[in-house]
Write a protein that holds these residues in place. Structure first.
Motif, PDB file in Angstrom:
ATOM      1  N   LEU A  14     -12.118  37.516 -60.843  1.00  0.00           N
ATOM      2  CA  LEU A  14     -10.840  37.048 -60.489  1.00  0.00           C
ATOM      3  C   LEU A  14     -11.034  36.224 -59.204  1.00  0.00           C
ATOM      4  CD1 LEU A  14      -9.118  40.385 -61.279  1.00  0.00           C
ATOM      5  CD2 LEU A  14      -8.830  38.664 -62.642  1.00  0.00           C
ATOM      6  N   VAL A  15     -11.643  36.925 -58.134  1.00  0.00           N
ATOM      7  CA  VAL A  15     -11.979  36.262 -57.085  1.00  0.00           C
ATOM      8  C   VAL A  15     -12.525  35.112 -57.052  1.00  0.00           C
ATOM      9  CG1 VAL A  15     -13.127  36.578 -54.474  1.00  0.00           C
ATOM     10  CG2 VAL A  15     -12.229  38.754 -55.890  1.00  0.00           C
ATOM     11  N   MET A  16     -13.502  34.850 -57.869  1.00  0.00           N
ATOM     12  CA  MET A  16     -13.999  33.598 -58.217  1.00  0.00           C
ATOM     13  C   MET A  16     -13.532  32.536 -58.766  1.00  0.00           C
ATOM     14  SD  MET A  16     -16.706  33.922 -56.118  1.00  0.00           S
ATOM     15  CE  MET A  16     -17.586  35.403 -55.398  1.00  0.00           C
ATOM     16  N   ARG A  17     -12.779  32.813 -59.561  1.00  0.00           N
ATOM     17  CA  ARG A  17     -11.997  31.865 -60.566  1.00  0.00           C
ATOM     18  C   ARG A  17     -11.216  30.826 -59.629  1.00  0.00           C
ATOM     19  NH1 ARG A  17      -6.758  30.401 -60.829  1.00  0.00           N
ATOM     20  NH2 ARG A  17      -6.123  32.337 -60.309  1.00  0.00           N
ATOM     21  N   PRO A  18     -10.578  31.001 -58.687  1.00  0.00           N
ATOM     22  CA  PRO A  18      -9.956  29.683 -58.195  1.00  0.00           C
ATOM     23  C   PRO A  18     -10.988  29.017 -57.340  1.00  0.00           C
ATOM     24  CG  PRO A  18      -9.309  31.789 -56.770  1.00  0.00           C
ATOM     25  CD  PRO A  18     -10.045  32.103 -58.455  1.00  0.00           C
ATOM     26  N   LEU A  19     -12.135  29.838 -56.814  1.00  0.00           N
ATOM     27  CA  LEU A  19     -13.136  28.909 -56.141  1.00  0.00           C
ATOM     28  C   LEU A  19     -13.959  28.109 -56.877  1.00  0.00           C
ATOM     29  CD1 LEU A  19     -14.118  31.906 -53.826  1.00  0.00           C
ATOM     30  CD2 LEU A  19     -12.804  30.157 -53.468  1.00  0.00           C
ATOM     31  N   ILE A  20     -14.214  28.715 -58.421  1.00  0.00           N
ATOM     32  CA  ILE A  20     -15.171  27.953 -59.251  1.00  0.00           C
ATOM     33  C   ILE A  20     -14.169  26.772 -59.830  1.00  0.00           C
ATOM     34  CG2 ILE A  20     -15.847  28.186 -61.700  1.00  0.00           C
ATOM     35  CD1 ILE A  20     -16.517  31.069 -61.286  1.00  0.00           C
ATOM     36  N   GLU A  21     -12.696  26.748 -59.976  1.00  0.00           N
ATOM     37  CA  GLU A  21     -12.061  25.768 -60.376  1.00  0.00           C
ATOM     38  C   GLU A  21     -12.107  24.675 -59.371  1.00  0.00           C
ATOM     39  OE1 GLU A  21      -8.964  28.112 -63.153  1.00  0.00           O
ATOM     40  OE2 GLU A  21      -8.362  27.409 -61.148  1.00  0.00           O
ATOM     41  N   ARG A  22     -11.899  24.929 -58.115  1.00  0.00           N
ATOM     42  CA  ARG A  22     -11.805  24.081 -56.880  1.00  0.00           C
ATOM     43  C   ARG A  22     -13.233  23.188 -56.688  1.00  0.00           C
ATOM     44  NH1 ARG A  22      -7.948  24.600 -52.983  1.00  0.00           N
ATOM     45  NH2 ARG A  22      -5.901  25.514 -53.984  1.00  0.00           N
ATOM     46  N   LEU A  23     -14.388  24.017 -57.014  1.00  0.00           N
ATOM     47  CA  LEU A  23     -15.686  23.305 -57.087  1.00  0.00           C
ATOM     48  C   LEU A  23     -15.627  22.547 -57.977  1.00  0.00           C
ATOM     49  CD1 LEU A  23     -17.644  26.869 -56.153  1.00  0.00           C
ATOM     50  CD2 LEU A  23     -17.435  24.599 -54.427  1.00  0.00           C
ATOM     51  N   ARG A  24     -15.417  22.833 -59.207  1.00  0.00           N
ATOM     52  CA  ARG A  24     -15.565  21.952 -60.355  1.00  0.00           C
ATOM     53  C   ARG A  24     -14.763  20.662 -60.145  1.00  0.00           C
ATOM     54  NH1 ARG A  24     -16.372  26.729 -64.870  1.00  0.00           N
ATOM     55  NH2 ARG A  24     -18.427  26.882 -64.478  1.00  0.00           N
ATOM     56  N   GLU A  25     -13.694  20.837 -59.607  1.00  0.00           N
ATOM     57  CA  GLU A  25     -12.616  19.707 -59.482  1.00  0.00           C
ATOM     58  C   GLU A  25     -13.230  18.803 -58.430  1.00  0.00           C
ATOM     59  OE1 GLU A  25      -9.096  21.607 -58.121  1.00  0.00           O
ATOM     60  OE2 GLU A  25      -8.384  22.340 -60.288  1.00  0.00           O
ATOM     61  N   ARG A  26     -14.249  19.194 -57.635  1.00  0.00           N
ATOM     62  CA  ARG A  26     -14.662  18.309 -56.580  1.00  0.00           C
ATOM     63  C   ARG A  26     -15.756  17.866 -57.275  1.00  0.00           C
ATOM     64  NH1 ARG A  26     -13.783  20.470 -50.493  1.00  0.00           N
ATOM     65  NH2 ARG A  26     -11.846  21.356 -50.843  1.00  0.00           N
ATOM     66  N   ASP A 330      -3.596  29.335 -49.824  1.00  0.00           N
ATOM     67  CA  ASP A 330      -4.525  28.321 -50.506  1.00  0.00           C
ATOM     68  C   ASP A 330      -5.979  28.593 -50.332  1.00  0.00           C
ATOM     69  OD1 ASP A 330      -5.550  26.064 -51.175  1.00  0.00           O
ATOM     70  OD2 ASP A 330      -4.556  24.634 -49.987  1.00  0.00           O
ATOM     71  N   ALA A 331      -6.555  28.690 -51.610  1.00  0.00           N
ATOM     72  CA  ALA A 331      -7.973  28.850 -51.534  1.00  0.00           C
ATOM     73  C   ALA A 331      -8.757  27.780 -51.069  1.00  0.00           C
ATOM     74  CB  ALA A 331      -8.473  29.231 -53.208  1.00  0.00           C
ATOM     75  N   GLU A 336     -13.809  25.416 -48.381  1.00  0.00           N
ATOM     76  CA  GLU A 336     -14.372  24.315 -47.266  1.00  0.00           C
ATOM     77  C   GLU A 336     -15.538  25.388 -46.461  1.00  0.00           C
ATOM     78  OE1 GLU A 336     -14.005  21.247 -46.536  1.00  0.00           O
ATOM     79  OE2 GLU A 336     -12.207  20.990 -47.847  1.00  0.00           O
ATOM     80  N   ALA A 337     -15.040  26.423 -46.317  1.00  0.00           N
ATOM     81  CA  ALA A 337     -16.125  27.392 -45.723  1.00  0.00           C
ATOM     82  C   ALA A 337     -17.476  27.493 -46.411  1.00  0.00           C
ATOM     83  CB  ALA A 337     -15.308  28.766 -45.487  1.00  0.00           C
ATOM     84  N   ILE A 338     -17.163  27.619 -47.622  1.00  0.00           N
ATOM     85  CA  ILE A 338     -18.564  27.687 -48.507  1.00  0.00           C
ATOM     86  C   ILE A 338     -19.243  26.447 -48.699  1.00  0.00           C
ATOM     87  CG2 ILE A 338     -18.986  27.834 -51.079  1.00  0.00           C
ATOM     88  CD1 ILE A 338     -16.695  29.812 -51.326  1.00  0.00           C
ATOM     89  N   ALA A 342     -23.676  24.267 -46.977  1.00  0.00           N
ATOM     90  CA  ALA A 342     -24.383  23.299 -47.603  1.00  0.00           C
ATOM     91  C   ALA A 342     -24.382  21.964 -47.297  1.00  0.00           C
ATOM     92  CB  ALA A 342     -24.559  23.204 -49.375  1.00  0.00           C
ATOM     93  N   GLY A 343     -23.550  21.593 -46.395  1.00  0.00           N
ATOM     94  CA  GLY A 343     -23.110  20.402 -45.882  1.00  0.00           C
ATOM     95  C   GLY A 343     -22.604  19.441 -46.758  1.00  0.00           C
TER      96      GLY A 343
END
Length: 345
Positions: A14-26, A330-331, A336-338, A342-343
């Motif tokens: 549940l915690v990771m779901r929006p982060l994973i989605e945002r990462l994949r969108e990028r 907003d996640a 951005e912090a994550i 890795a720059g």
């Protein structure tokens, strides 16, 4: 960039779901591993997150935990090496911390409870960045092993971020055959296999109180198979209440967030479900028996979370309708912090 996410408990998908989605969108590639424990796999499947299951929980004993950590870390190392990961992300996974360090992959750890001892020290020592709620004082985090320079302290609850786009789904009520006119209570048992768990006699007394109410229906969301079996045995011994069971134990992972949204009351011996109830405006009592963390201390001080000392103090009354997400956030600030580790952007 290639990112590895490890989920070791039911809250983590549940915690990771929006982060994973945002990462994949990028445009970043994300691979997910999971530990076989409780409903972790079922929730990943319900969320549509493809994953690889590696290892299982070691139980409540220190020896079992140590053996499970060593065995799972070795299997994760064999799985992860050569995959070209640029970044690793978890919510308290010691296995990921160890393997990422061995593979020289920078890791980011999220956490919102500061008193879990050795588990925190290992994962925080290995991490390049630690994401925590700003309700936790820096001095507590440093005492728990987190270097101040690694900290990214975000506002609000982690639940505010993953529930920001949440809309409750009434199908969970139909799935569990719940009667809408009856009082609905959701209960979460103690985290018996966690290092920070203390003996909790209040839990059984709460169930005694709730199941004695013929007009109430209690849905128990177990953490382990042992808890599930004990709850089913209790349910079989109960009389029917107004033509419907008084204690319901789901057979599989359900949409617990919708269930909480539609419930009249939540009683939880853990942390995440308490805070989900707060985030969704549902009345909630905590019966957590470990050392209270700063996040829950803050919620109690603000009157958003109540400590239960005696089951007779439970206020059992119907609500008119779900309150909705109280403080959506907003996640993007977490992503951005994550990525900064890795720059990448």
């Amino acid at each position: 960039m290639k990112v590895w996410v490890d989920c070791t408990a039911a809250a983590h998908p549940l915690v990771m779901r929006p982060l994973i989605e945002r990462l994949r969108e990028r445009g970043h590639e994300v691979e997910i591993t999971a530990r076989r424990y409780g409903q972790t796999e079922g929730i990943l499947e319900r969320l549509g997150l493809a994953h690889t299951v590696i290892g299982e929980h070691g139980g409540a004993g220190l020896a079992g935990k140590a053996l499970a950590l060593a065995g799972r870390s070795a299997r994760l190392w064999r799985w992860a090496r050569g995959r070209g990961f640029d970044l690793a992300l978890a919510h308290g996974s010691v296995d990921l911390a160890v393997v990422a360090k061995l593979l020289r992959v920078p890791s980011v750890q999220m956490q919102d409870y500061e008193f879990a001892g050795l588990q925190r020290r290992i994962s925080w020592a290995a991490a390049a960045r630690v994401l925590v709620p700003d309700a936790i004082p820096v001095e507590r985090l440093v005492a728990a092993g987190a270097s101040e320079r690694k900290l990214f302290r975000y506002p609000g609850l982690k639940e505010d971020y993953y529930l920001a786009d949440f809309e409750p789904d009434e199908r969970v009520l139909e799935e569990l055959a719940l009667a809408r006119e009856r009082l609905l209570v959701v209960v979460r048992p103690p985290p018996e296999s966690s290092a920070y768990h203390a003996e909790n006699p209040l839990y059984e007394r709460v169930l005694d109180r709730l199941t004695a109410e013929p007009g109430a229906q209690t849905v128990l969301i177990p953490r382990t198979e042992r808890q599930r079996a004990a709850a089913l045995e209790r349910a079989r011994a109960l009389p029917g209440g107004e033509g419907a069971p008084r204690l319901i134990v789901p057979e599989r992972a359900v949409d617990a967030q919708s269930l909480i949204a539609f419930s009249d009351l939540v009683v939880s011996a853990g942390g995440t479900m308490n805070r989900e109830a707060v985030a969704l405006g549902t009345p909630v009592y905590t019966i957590f028996s470990g050392r209270m963390g700063a996040v829950d201390e803050s919620l109690i001080a603000r009157g958003l979370l109540r400590e239960l000392r005696d089951p007779q103090e439970l206020e059992l009354r119907k609500r008119e309708r779900p309150a909705g997400v109280q403080n959506p956030r907003d996640a993007g600030i977490l992503v951005e912090a994550i990525l900064a580790v890795a720059g990448a952007g």
